[in-house]
Design an enzyme around this catalytic site. Structure first.
Site, PDB file in Angstrom:
ATOM      1  N   HIS A  42      73.065  -5.172 -16.901  1.00 30.47           N
ATOM      2  CA  HIS A  42      72.033  -5.564 -15.936  1.00 30.47           C
ATOM      3  C   HIS A  42      72.700  -6.252 -14.749  1.00 30.47           C
ATOM      4  O   HIS A  42      73.588  -7.080 -14.922  1.00 30.47           O
ATOM      5  CB  HIS A  42      71.044  -6.525 -16.621  1.00 30.47           C
ATOM      6  CG  HIS A  42      70.096  -7.198 -15.693  1.00 30.47           C
ATOM      7  ND1 HIS A  42      70.157  -8.558 -15.434  1.00 30.47           N
ATOM      8  CD2 HIS A  42      69.064  -6.710 -14.951  1.00 30.47           C
ATOM      9  CE1 HIS A  42      69.195  -8.874 -14.587  1.00 30.47           C
ATOM     10  NE2 HIS A  42      68.531  -7.775 -14.273  1.00 30.47           N
ATOM     11  N   HIS A 116      72.746  -9.629  -5.596  1.00 31.06           N
ATOM     12  CA  HIS A 116      71.903 -10.320  -6.576  1.00 31.06           C
ATOM     13  C   HIS A 116      71.892 -11.789  -6.161  1.00 31.06           C
ATOM     14  O   HIS A 116      72.761 -12.555  -6.547  1.00 31.06           O
ATOM     15  CB  HIS A 116      72.411 -10.173  -8.007  1.00 31.06           C
ATOM     16  CG  HIS A 116      71.441 -10.697  -9.031  1.00 31.06           C
ATOM     17  ND1 HIS A 116      71.824 -11.455 -10.130  1.00 31.06           N
ATOM     18  CD2 HIS A 116      70.090 -10.589  -9.101  1.00 31.06           C
ATOM     19  CE1 HIS A 116      70.757 -11.765 -10.834  1.00 31.06           C
ATOM     20  NE2 HIS A 116      69.685 -11.255 -10.241  1.00 31.06           N
TER      21      HIS A 116
END
Length: 321
Positions: A42, A116
């Site tokens: 992820h 991110h």
């Protein structure tokens, strides 16, 4: 692969993970890849976040981008992977969650990065080249690359940027790309010498070489119990057998409201520590749940730690032993 006796019949176990797909028993070579258990990471590029970049998310902290301390806090809580792409591949990870972004005012209009919370230091072209090189050296290992999010793709440049990136992907991977038509298996991929599947989450993706968005279900919580409950609900309502790829995300998710400060203001903690405390429990759940509802791609934070890859790969052997 080693073999050992158990309950009156032979069971097999993959013993190395750099080329685990080629070690699977022959009876698994002809089942759809949708029905294999595949380990994934992820936010795969989060190990590479640039502390000097502006803050992209969460929204509540964007205005503090110029403050080093704020960027440092975001970095602490945005890093979900500790190892680089090559080490993830070598450890057995085969699905990659790749979130794309363009920096505003970049001198190169087509240069892209991952993100991110912050932008990455390494650009998309460099990483995809690394993955292509690895795929060439490991022709029997099937890589699944999921490109999504596309931050900074403003309306005026959105379409040409997507066109440029999709064409670049097709040129780079070339004949290694597995077309989205049909139902891929290991045997079919090996016979056709194709071992890269690219999922491109864009509504104007009409390229037969590029797959559409892959469904990703996750718990949307920092509490492992809540994650397990939500995933159980999602898996139970998903039709069987799978007609396409499905990602079951074990990842923990920070709140998007003021509750986020409950976590990010912990001076002696960070996201990797939280992940390491929760992953053993989540892996125990995976083993228990897999006997009830089959799982396809299983993605995790810290995908190279705590026997994650070994646990997921072994599901293939256990359910076909």
């Amino acid at each position: 692969m080693k073999m050992f006796a158990g309950k009156g019949r032979w069971k097999r176990e993959v013993t190395g993970y750099e080329e685990w797909m080629s070690q699977l028993p022959s009876e698994l070579h002809s089942i759809p890849l949708f029905n294999l258990s595949i380990p994934g990471s992820h936010d795969s590029m989060s190990y590479d976040l640039d502390i000097h970049s502006s803050i992209l998310e969460p929204d509540r902290l964007k205005k503090f981008s110029r403050i080093y301390c704020a960027r440092k806090i975001v970095c602490k809580w945005a890093i979900t992977q500790e190892e680089d792409i090559t080490k993830q591949l070598d450890s057995g990870v085969r699905y990659f969650d790749l979130r794309i972004a363009r920096k505003p005012n970049d001198a190169d209009p087509t240069r892209l990065y991952f993100h991110h919370g912050l932008y990455t230091r390494t650009d998309v072209k460099t990483v995809l080249n690394m993955m292509n090189d690895w795929a060439e050296r490991h022709p029997k290992e099937i890589l699944i690359l999921a490109l999504s999010h596309f931050k900074g793709f403003d309306k005026k440049i959105e379409r040409p940027l997507h066109t440029h990136l999709m064409n670049a992907i097709k040129t780079l991977f070339g004949s290694k790309l597995v077309p989205r038509k049909g139902t891929p298996t290991l045997k079919i991929c090996w016979e056709n010498k194709r071992n890269v599947i690219v999922s491109y989450d864009y509504r104007r993706n009409h390229h037969p070489e590029l797959w559409g968005a892959i469904k990703y279900v996750y718990g949307n919580s920092m509490n492992p119990i809540n994650v397990e409950t939500k995933l159980c609900q999602e898996l139970e309502r998903t039709p069987r057998p799978f007609k396409g790829f499905l990602v079951c995300g074990l990842n923990l998710t920070l709140p998007e409201d003021v509750r986020i400060f409950k976590y990010i203001l912990r001076l002696c903690d960070n996201f990797p520590n939280v992940i390491h405390r929760s992953l053993p429990r989540l892996l125990q759940w995976v083993n228990e749940q897999a006997s009830k509802t089959p799982m396809n791609i299983i993605a995790s934070d810290a995908a190279t730690r705590d026997q994650f890859v070994a646990t997921v790969v072994q599901l293939n052997i256990s359910k076909h032993a």
